[in-house]
Motif scaffolding. Structure first.
Motif, PDB file in Angstrom:
ATOM      1  N   GLU A  72      33.523  32.565  41.941  1.00 54.46           N
ATOM      2  CA  GLU A  72      33.035  33.380  43.060  1.00 54.46           C
ATOM      3  C   GLU A  72      32.591  32.493  44.223  1.00 54.46           C
ATOM      4  O   GLU A  72      32.766  32.839  45.396  1.00 54.46           O
ATOM      5  N   TYR A  73      32.020  31.335  43.898  1.00 51.34           N
ATOM      6  CA  TYR A  73      31.627  30.394  44.956  1.00 51.34           C
ATOM      7  C   TYR A  73      32.856  29.930  45.731  1.00 51.34           C
ATOM      8  O   TYR A  73      32.869  29.924  46.977  1.00 51.34           O
ATOM      9  N   VAL A  74      33.904  29.530  45.022  1.00 53.70           N
ATOM     10  CA  VAL A  74      35.118  29.067  45.694  1.00 53.70           C
ATOM     11  C   VAL A  74      35.725  30.196  46.528  1.00 53.70           C
ATOM     12  O   VAL A  74      36.172  29.973  47.666  1.00 53.70           O
ATOM     13  N   ALA A  75      35.724  31.405  45.985  1.00 51.94           N
ATOM     14  CA  ALA A  75      36.235  32.540  46.752  1.00 51.94           C
ATOM     15  C   ALA A  75      35.460  32.712  48.055  1.00 51.94           C
ATOM     16  O   ALA A  75      36.039  32.967  49.119  1.00 51.94           O
ATOM     17  N   SER A  76      34.132  32.541  47.989  1.00 58.27           N
ATOM     18  CA  SER A  76      33.321  32.694  49.197  1.00 58.27           C
ATOM     19  C   SER A  76      33.639  31.603  50.219  1.00 58.27           C
ATOM     20  O   SER A  76      33.639  31.837  51.433  1.00 58.27           O
ATOM     21  N   ARG A  77      33.922  30.395  49.728  1.00 58.06           N
ATOM     22  CA  ARG A  77      34.278  29.300  50.636  1.00 58.06           C
ATOM     23  C   ARG A  77      35.662  29.533  51.242  1.00 58.06           C
ATOM     24  O   ARG A  77      35.894  29.182  52.409  1.00 58.06           O
ATOM     25  N   PHE A  78      36.581  30.098  50.473  1.00 62.05           N
ATOM     26  CA  PHE A  78      37.892  30.440  51.027  1.00 62.05           C
ATOM     27  C   PHE A  78      37.741  31.497  52.123  1.00 62.05           C
ATOM     28  O   PHE A  78      38.402  31.438  53.162  1.00 62.05           O
ATOM     29  N   PHE A  79      36.881  32.457  51.883  1.00 68.70           N
ATOM     30  CA  PHE A  79      36.626  33.488  52.899  1.00 68.70           C
ATOM     31  C   PHE A  79      36.051  32.848  54.157  1.00 68.70           C
ATOM     32  O   PHE A  79      36.479  33.140  55.289  1.00 68.70           O
ATOM     33  N   ALA A  80      35.063  31.953  53.982  1.00 66.77           N
ATOM     34  CA  ALA A  80      34.445  31.301  55.142  1.00 66.77           C
ATOM     35  C   ALA A  80      35.445  30.452  55.906  1.00 66.77           C
ATOM     36  O   ALA A  80      35.323  30.283  57.125  1.00 66.77           O
ATOM     37  N   ALA A  81      36.458  29.923  55.204  1.00 67.65           N
ATOM     38  CA  ALA A  81      37.476  29.104  55.863  1.00 67.65           C
ATOM     39  C   ALA A  81      38.542  29.948  56.539  1.00 67.65           C
ATOM     40  O   ALA A  81      39.464  29.408  57.153  1.00 67.65           O
ATOM     41  N   LEU A 350      39.758  20.530  48.183  1.00 67.57           N
ATOM     42  CA  LEU A 350      40.581  21.707  48.454  1.00 67.57           C
ATOM     43  C   LEU A 350      39.926  22.597  49.508  1.00 67.57           C
ATOM     44  O   LEU A 350      40.572  23.060  50.451  1.00 67.57           O
ATOM     45  N   ILE A 351      38.631  22.825  49.360  1.00 65.97           N
ATOM     46  CA  ILE A 351      37.906  23.669  50.314  1.00 65.97           C
ATOM     47  C   ILE A 351      37.887  23.027  51.698  1.00 65.97           C
ATOM     48  O   ILE A 351      38.127  23.698  52.723  1.00 65.97           O
ATOM     49  N   GLU A 352      37.600  21.727  51.740  1.00 66.35           N
ATOM     50  CA  GLU A 352      37.535  21.050  53.032  1.00 66.35           C
ATOM     51  C   GLU A 352      38.913  20.962  53.687  1.00 66.35           C
ATOM     52  O   GLU A 352      39.029  21.034  54.915  1.00 66.35           O
ATOM     53  N   ALA A 353      39.966  20.840  52.885  1.00 68.19           N
ATOM     54  CA  ALA A 353      41.314  20.873  53.452  1.00 68.19           C
ATOM     55  C   ALA A 353      41.602  22.236  54.071  1.00 68.19           C
ATOM     56  O   ALA A 353      42.204  22.328  55.154  1.00 68.19           O
ATOM     57  N   ALA A 354      41.187  23.299  53.407  1.00 68.13           N
ATOM     58  CA  ALA A 354      41.379  24.646  53.957  1.00 68.13           C
ATOM     59  C   ALA A 354      40.684  24.786  55.308  1.00 68.13           C
ATOM     60  O   ALA A 354      41.245  25.349  56.264  1.00 68.13           O
ATOM     61  N   LYS A 355      39.469  24.261  55.404  1.00 59.70           N
ATOM     62  CA  LYS A 355      38.733  24.336  56.663  1.00 59.70           C
ATOM     63  C   LYS A 355      39.457  23.575  57.774  1.00 59.70           C
ATOM     64  O   LYS A 355      39.541  24.029  58.919  1.00 59.70           O
ATOM     65  N   ARG A 356      39.991  22.404  57.435  1.00 62.15           N
ATOM     66  CA  ARG A 356      40.690  21.605  58.448  1.00 62.15           C
ATOM     67  C   ARG A 356      41.926  22.330  58.972  1.00 62.15           C
ATOM     68  O   ARG A 356      42.185  22.349  60.178  1.00 62.15           O
ATOM     69  N   PHE A 357      42.702  22.892  58.055  1.00 60.17           N
ATOM     70  CA  PHE A 357      43.914  23.586  58.493  1.00 60.17           C
ATOM     71  C   PHE A 357      43.560  24.821  59.313  1.00 60.17           C
ATOM     72  O   PHE A 357      44.221  25.132  60.309  1.00 60.17           O
ATOM     73  N   ARG A 358      42.523  25.522  58.910  1.00 65.31           N
ATOM     74  CA  ARG A 358      42.172  26.765  59.590  1.00 65.31           C
ATOM     75  C   ARG A 358      41.691  26.508  61.017  1.00 65.31           C
ATOM     76  O   ARG A 358      41.959  27.291  61.930  1.00 65.31           O
ATOM     77  N   THR A 359      41.004  25.406  61.218  1.00 64.53           N
ATOM     78  CA  THR A 359      40.448  25.122  62.548  1.00 64.53           C
ATOM     79  C   THR A 359      41.359  24.242  63.404  1.00 64.53           C
ATOM     80  O   THR A 359      41.033  23.949  64.550  1.00 64.53           O
ATOM     81  N   SER A 360      42.487  23.831  62.837  1.00 63.10           N
ATOM     82  CA  SER A 360      43.405  22.980  63.590  1.00 63.10           C
ATOM     83  C   SER A 360      44.034  23.762  64.736  1.00 63.10           C
ATOM     84  O   SER A 360      44.307  24.957  64.630  1.00 63.10           O
TER      85      SER A 360
END
Length: 544
Positions: A72-81, A350-360
C-alpha cells in the motif's frame, strides 16, 4: 481489500506503533545522518528505505499483513508520482494468490519388481518426500525410467531421453550439470524446475532427483510457496518432484537393471558424465500427503503512458521485488530480516525513477510500467505470476529492466548488466551508462548464474529481452560486494545500520533511467540476438 485483510493491516500498524517509545527512537537513530545533512533527493530515497526496512514491517514477508502495508505504501508513492493504476479493478495492486505448502508426513514409496515382493523405501535413509501444492493426497503407480542428468539441449548435441519412452512414467535424474555449458545456460539446466519441465514435455507424470550420497532429513518438511490456480491447486513447473532419493535408495531402484547403481555411482557426481537412458525393472507406487495454506499477496503496478501515437501501445517494464524474508532465526539477538539493500533500496530506486520520468520535460515514446513484485524470495513467484497474467496485452511488453539488491556502500565505477550480451539491449545499455561516465563490465562471477536468479528471468521465460543491473566490482566494488554477501546478505544485519551512500543511490537511479529512456525512445523494439540460447528456447523476437 477484503475486510479481513483490513483488520490485519490495522492491527499490524497498531502493534508496530504501540512499541515502547525508546525502542522506536533507537530504530530511527540507526538511520544517521539526519535529513538536514542530505540533499532533498537523497533524503527522499532514504525515507523510502527507512519505512520499508523498519522493524515495524517485520521483514515484509510475502503473504503477511506487513507486506500488505509495504504494498500500500508503494501504491501511494506511485500515485504521488502521477502514475496511472495498472493493477486489478482499476487499482495499483494486482492480486497474487499464493499457496504455502509442505509435506504432511513421510509419504510412502514402494518398489515392486516383476514377480517380486513389494519393497518399501525407507524415509530418511532411502528418500525424503516431495510435496504437491493444493493436493492433500497424491497417488501414482508407474514404471521408473533413468534419464541420466535429465537434460535435453540441442545446442550442445545432448539428449538424455534418447532411446526411451517416458510417457505415463516417472523419470529419475541426477543433479549434476555439464561444466562445458555456458555459465548462464548451465544455471538454467541446474534448476530442478528445468528438469521437471523437460520431463513434462516428454510425457512423464512424475520425477525423482537422485543424490548419490545420503539425503538430509534437515528441512525435509520445510514450507514452500507457489502461486495458485482458481481451483486451489498450486502452479508446478513441469511434473511433480516426488522425492529426493539417496544412493541407498538408488540401489533399490536400479536392482536388476542393465546398468546397476554400482556402475553408475562412481560417475554420478561427475558433471561431464553421460549416461544411457534405461527403463528400470520396478514399478514405483507413490502416496504423498501435502498440507497447503492459501495466502493473499499483491504486485504493485503503475503506468506512465508514452506519447507516440503508435509506440505508446508498447510497454517497457521496470521491476523490483518488494518482499524479503520476514522474521527468522535470531542472529545476535535480532530476528527481523529487514532487507534494506535486498531490496528496499531497489524499490526506493523504482519510486524515484518514476518521479524523474513523471516530472521530465521529455516524455518517452513508449509507455513505462513500474512494477513491484511479491514473493521473489520464495522463487520469483510474483514476477512469474505477472509475466503469465499481465495486466496489459502480453505482446505489448517489449523489455524488462530489473532492480534487485544494488549494493550502494561505495562509489561504483562500472555496472554489471546481466543479459546484456543476449539481445539488442546490450548496445543500448552500454551507450546509456557511458553517457553517465560509467562503463559496462562482464559478469564477474559467471559460476553463480545470477542471470537466472532474479525477477527479470520470468520475463525472459516469456520471450521478452531483459536485463538485470548491479553496481560493478571495479575499484572498491569487489571488496564491498563480498563483504555484503558475507556479513549481511539474507541476515538481520541487512538494515539501516550499514553504510549506504545515498549519492550512489541517485547515480544508480540515473543510470537506470538513461537505459529505460533509451529503450522507450528507440524506433524498434528490442530483439534477441540471432541464435541466442534463451531467445530460441522461449521463442523470443529475433532469435530465429
Amino acid at each position: 481489500m477484503r475486510d479481513s485483510v483490513v483488520c490485519r493491516v490495522l492491527a499490524a500498524v497498531a502493534l508496530a506503533f504501540a512499541a515502547p517509545a525508546a525502542a522506536r527512537v533507537a530504530d530511527v537513530q540507526t538511520a544517521a545522518p539526519s535529513p538536514a545533512q542530505l540533499p532533498d533527493d537523497q533524503a527522499a530515497m532514504k525515507a523510502h528505505v527507512m519505512f520499508l526496512a523498519s522493524d515495524a514491517l517485520r521483514g515484509r514477508e510475502a503473504g503477511t499483513p506487513e507486506y500488505r502495508i509495504a504494498a500500500e505504501y508503494v501504491a501511494s508513492r506511485f500515485f504521488a508520482a502521477g502514475l496511472k493504476p495498472a493493477g486489478d479493478k482499476g487499482g495499483y495492486l494486482q492480486s497474487v494468490p499464493l499457496l504455502r505448502y509442505q509435506p504432511a508426513d513421510h509419504g510412502d514409496l514402494v518398489l515392486t519388481a516383476k514377480g517380486g515382493a513389494p519393497m518399501p523405501l525407507v524415509f530418511g535413509r532411502d528418500f525424503v518426500p516431495g510435496a504437491v501444492p493444493g493436493k492433500p493426497q497424491f497417488a501414482l503407480d508407474a514404471p521408473v525410467v533413468f534419464v541420466g542428468q535429465g537434460i535435453v539441449a540441442p545446442k550442445y548435441k545432448r539428449n538424455d531421453y534418447a532411446g526411451v519412452d517416458v510417457r505415463g512414467k516417472i523419470v529419475a535424474f541426477l543433479g549434476e550439470t555439464p561444466t562445458s555449458f555456458q555459465s548462464e545456460e548451465r544455471a538454467h539446466f541446474a534448476s530442478p524446475a528445468t528438469r521437471t519441465t523437460i520431463a513434462a514435455e516428454h510425457g512423464a507424470v512424475g520425477a525423482i532427483l537422485i543424490e548419490p550420497g545420503s539425503v538430509s532429513e534437515a528441512g525435509w518438511d520445510r514450507a514452500r510457496m507457489t502461486w495458485a490456480y482458481p481451483d486451489g491447486t498450486g502452479h508446478v513447473a513441469g511434473v511433480p518432484l516426488i522425492a529426493t532419493v539417496s544412493g541407498a535408495g538408488a540401489s533399490k531402484l536400479f536392482a536388476q537393471a542393465r546398468a546397476p547403481w554400482e556402475k553408475i555411482a562412481p560417475r554420478a557426481d561427475d558433471p561431464t558424465a553421460i549416461f544411457k537412458a534405461e527403463q528400470l525393472p520396478s514399478v514405483l507406487t507413490v502416496a504423498l500427503k501435502t498440507s497447503s495454506e492459501p495466502l493473499e499477496s499483491a504486485n504493485v503496478a503503475g503506468l506512465l503512458p508514452g506519447t507516440d501515437p503508435t509506440l505508446s501501445r508498447e510497454v517497457v517494464v521496470l521491476s523490483a521485488h518488494l518482499d524479503h524474508l520476514g522474521v527468522g532465526p535470531p542472529v545476535n539477538g535480532d530476528s527481523i530480516y529487514n532487507g534494506a539493500e535486498d531490496n528496499a533500496v531497489g524499490i526506493a530506486a523504482l519510486i524515484e525513477a518514476a518521479k524523474r520520468f513523471r516530472t521530465s520535460d521529455m516524455p518517452t515514446r513508449r509507455s513505462i510500467l513500474f512494477l513491484a513484485v511479491t514473493a521473489e524470495e520464495e522463487g520469483l513467484i510474483g514476477s512469474d505470476y505477472f509475466a503469465r497474467h499481465p495486466t496489459m496485452p502480453a505482446a505489448k511488453i517489449v523489455a524488462d529492466v530489473n532492480f534487485d539488491m544494488p549494493i550502494l556502500s561505495y562509489a561504483f565505477q562500472d555496472m554489471t548488466v546481466f543479459g546484456a550480451n543476449r539481445s539488442s539491449l546490450g548496445p543500448i545499455v552500454a551507450q546509456a551508462v557511458a553517457a553517465l561516465g560509467v562503463t559496462m563490465s562482464p559478469d564477474p562471477d559467471p559460476a553463480e548464474g545470477f542471470f537466472v536468479r532474479s525477477d527479470h528471468y520470468r520475463f525472459v521465460q516469456q520471450g521478452i529481452p531483459s536485463v538485470f543491473l548491479w553496481p560493478g566490482q571495479a575499484g572498491p566494488g569487489k571488496a564491498a560486494f563480498e563483504n555484503f554477501l558475507k556479513h549481511r546478505y539474507h541476515q538481520p544485519s541487512d538494515d539501516l545500520s550499514q553504510p549506504i551512500d545515498w549519492a550512489q543511490g541517485l547515480r544508480f537511479v540515473a543510470a537506470n533511467c538513461a537505459i529505460t529512456r533509451a529503450i522507450a525512445d528507440a524506433p524498434d523494439r528490442p530483439r534477441w540476438n540471432k541464435g541466442d540460447f534463451f531467445g530460441l528456447l522461449y521463442d523470443g523476437p529475433g532469435a530465429k
